[in-house]
Scaffold this motif. Sequence first.
Motif, PDB file in Angstrom:
ATOM      1  N   ILE A 221      25.142  61.373  48.107  1.00 42.38           N
ATOM      2  CA  ILE A 221      26.515  61.184  47.623  1.00 42.38           C
ATOM      3  C   ILE A 221      26.914  59.718  47.721  1.00 42.38           C
ATOM      4  CG2 ILE A 221      28.927  61.756  48.068  1.00 42.38           C
ATOM      5  CD1 ILE A 221      27.366  63.960  46.723  1.00 42.38           C
ATOM      6  N   MET A 222      26.516  59.060  48.807  1.00 40.07           N
ATOM      7  CA  MET A 222      26.807  57.634  48.943  1.00 40.07           C
ATOM      8  C   MET A 222      26.163  56.840  47.810  1.00 40.07           C
ATOM      9  SD  MET A 222      28.698  56.713  51.600  1.00 40.07           S
ATOM     10  CE  MET A 222      28.149  55.072  52.045  1.00 40.07           C
ATOM     11  N   PHE A 223      24.905  57.154  47.506  1.00 35.85           N
ATOM     12  CA  PHE A 223      24.198  56.452  46.430  1.00 35.85           C
ATOM     13  C   PHE A 223      24.884  56.700  45.089  1.00 35.85           C
ATOM     14  CE2 PHE A 223      20.984  56.298  43.063  1.00 35.85           C
ATOM     15  CZ  PHE A 223      20.432  55.042  43.275  1.00 35.85           C
ATOM     16  N   ALA A 224      25.275  57.948  44.828  1.00 38.36           N
ATOM     17  CA  ALA A 224      25.952  58.265  43.570  1.00 38.36           C
ATOM     18  C   ALA A 224      27.285  57.531  43.471  1.00 38.36           C
ATOM     19  CB  ALA A 224      26.168  59.771  43.452  1.00 38.36           C
ATOM     20  N   GLY A 225      28.021  57.483  44.580  1.00 40.11           N
ATOM     21  CA  GLY A 225      29.313  56.791  44.563  1.00 40.11           C
ATOM     22  C   GLY A 225      29.168  55.307  44.319  1.00 40.11           C
ATOM     23  N   ILE A 226      28.221  54.678  44.997  1.00 37.30           N
ATOM     24  CA  ILE A 226      28.001  53.245  44.812  1.00 37.30           C
ATOM     25  C   ILE A 226      27.562  52.955  43.380  1.00 37.30           C
ATOM     26  CG2 ILE A 226      26.591  51.274  45.526  1.00 37.30           C
ATOM     27  CD1 ILE A 226      26.485  52.532  48.310  1.00 37.30           C
ATOM     28  N   THR A 227      26.738  53.843  42.819  1.00 39.05           N
ATOM     29  CA  THR A 227      26.296  53.668  41.432  1.00 39.05           C
ATOM     30  C   THR A 227      27.477  53.747  40.468  1.00 39.05           C
ATOM     31  OG1 THR A 227      24.145  54.644  41.971  1.00 39.05           O
ATOM     32  CG2 THR A 227      24.751  54.539  39.644  1.00 39.05           C
ATOM     33  N   MET A 228      28.380  54.693  40.691  1.00 40.74           N
ATOM     34  CA  MET A 228      29.581  54.796  39.854  1.00 40.74           C
ATOM     35  C   MET A 228      30.413  53.527  39.912  1.00 40.74           C
ATOM     36  SD  MET A 228      31.051  58.648  40.432  1.00 40.74           S
ATOM     37  CE  MET A 228      30.170  60.101  39.864  1.00 40.74           C
ATOM     38  N   VAL A 229      30.624  53.039  41.124  1.00 38.11           N
ATOM     39  CA  VAL A 229      31.425  51.817  41.291  1.00 38.11           C
ATOM     40  C   VAL A 229      30.752  50.631  40.607  1.00 38.11           C
ATOM     41  CG1 VAL A 229      32.316  50.167  42.973  1.00 38.11           C
ATOM     42  CG2 VAL A 229      32.513  52.615  43.409  1.00 38.11           C
ATOM     43  N   ALA A 230      29.443  50.520  40.777  1.00 36.82           N
ATOM     44  CA  ALA A 230      28.714  49.402  40.181  1.00 36.82           C
ATOM     45  C   ALA A 230      28.781  49.450  38.659  1.00 36.82           C
ATOM     46  CB  ALA A 230      27.257  49.418  40.650  1.00 36.82           C
ATOM     47  N   LEU A 231      28.597  50.633  38.070  1.00 41.07           N
ATOM     48  CA  LEU A 231      28.664  50.761  36.619  1.00 41.07           C
ATOM     49  C   LEU A 231      30.052  50.437  36.098  1.00 41.07           C
ATOM     50  CD1 LEU A 231      26.559  53.977  35.904  1.00 41.07           C
ATOM     51  CD2 LEU A 231      26.062  51.659  35.119  1.00 41.07           C
TER      52      LEU A 231
END
Length: 320
Positions: A221-231
């Motif tokens: 979930i942390m990885f998915a959240g960081i990916t969303m923010v980065a995109l």
Amino acid sequence: MRKLPLTLATLCVLALIAASLLVGGYHIDIPALFTDPDARSMFFISRVPRTLALVFAAAAMAVSGVVMQMLVQNRFVEPTTTGTSEWAALGILLLTLYLPAAPVMVKMIVASLFAFAGALVFLGVLQRIALRSQVIVPIVGIMLGTLVSAVTLYIANSTELLQMLAAWRSGGFSSVVRGNYEPLWVVGLIVVALYFAADRFTIAGLGKDVATSLGLPYRRIMFAGITMVALATGVTAVVVGFIPFLGLIVPNLVSLVRGDDVRSNLPWVVLSSVALMIACDLVGRVVVFPLEIPATVVLGAVGATVFVVMILRQRGKAYV
């Protein structure tokens, strides 16, 4: 009846969108859209893309703020207070320096990768310091962002790209036309993904131990959240530039009124962010008409004021 306030808020946002479509240096009224080909062409080439860019950019930064605040368990973080936006700026500058003819999609990917790296650096630093106050978290992020920004400014000054960097940081929407705003449609997918994964982010916001005990794959979930923010940060940075404080103040104000349920708050966060972004843009276009103040300058003044009030309010609670 419960949906009535949300319906009224949606109507208010639609009214602001209509005002944005009709305000500008080139006079366009509703009858002219049917009788004047030049006015109709200007409307669809400039006004519609600009307004859509305002909507998507506001939604992007609002969603980024919600995700960052849940993952870090701190209300004072968003891309501009964690250094993520500054990392995206560094990526855009380096790409401009070494591959100036890169297409928009490549710029978006590079900016997102640098934003992702910046978020990881921020989280890595937080894990290695003792946090005695919530105020320390944004201070750490601002310090990291300032350091990266200093490196970016040095490179830009050394390579005579300082003017380009300054234009990017102004975050204006006046240059948005048909053909260069379309990548922002990616933000719509991010908002939809967050809505369906909202419960997981809410649980992740309770902390690693609680989330793991409830069977949630915390690292995933942390990885998915960081990916969303980065995109979201990377796409917005490429298309419209630097948008300060929006993802900080709106989610906090909505949470203050409605609580911390991410899924039920998300429509309100998006609508409120869009309304604030368009209102700031309209103020910038009207105050010095026919000239224009970038929307982010107006937003920065409002956001900085609210941010300081939030910090002082939190400090006051610490002494109670």
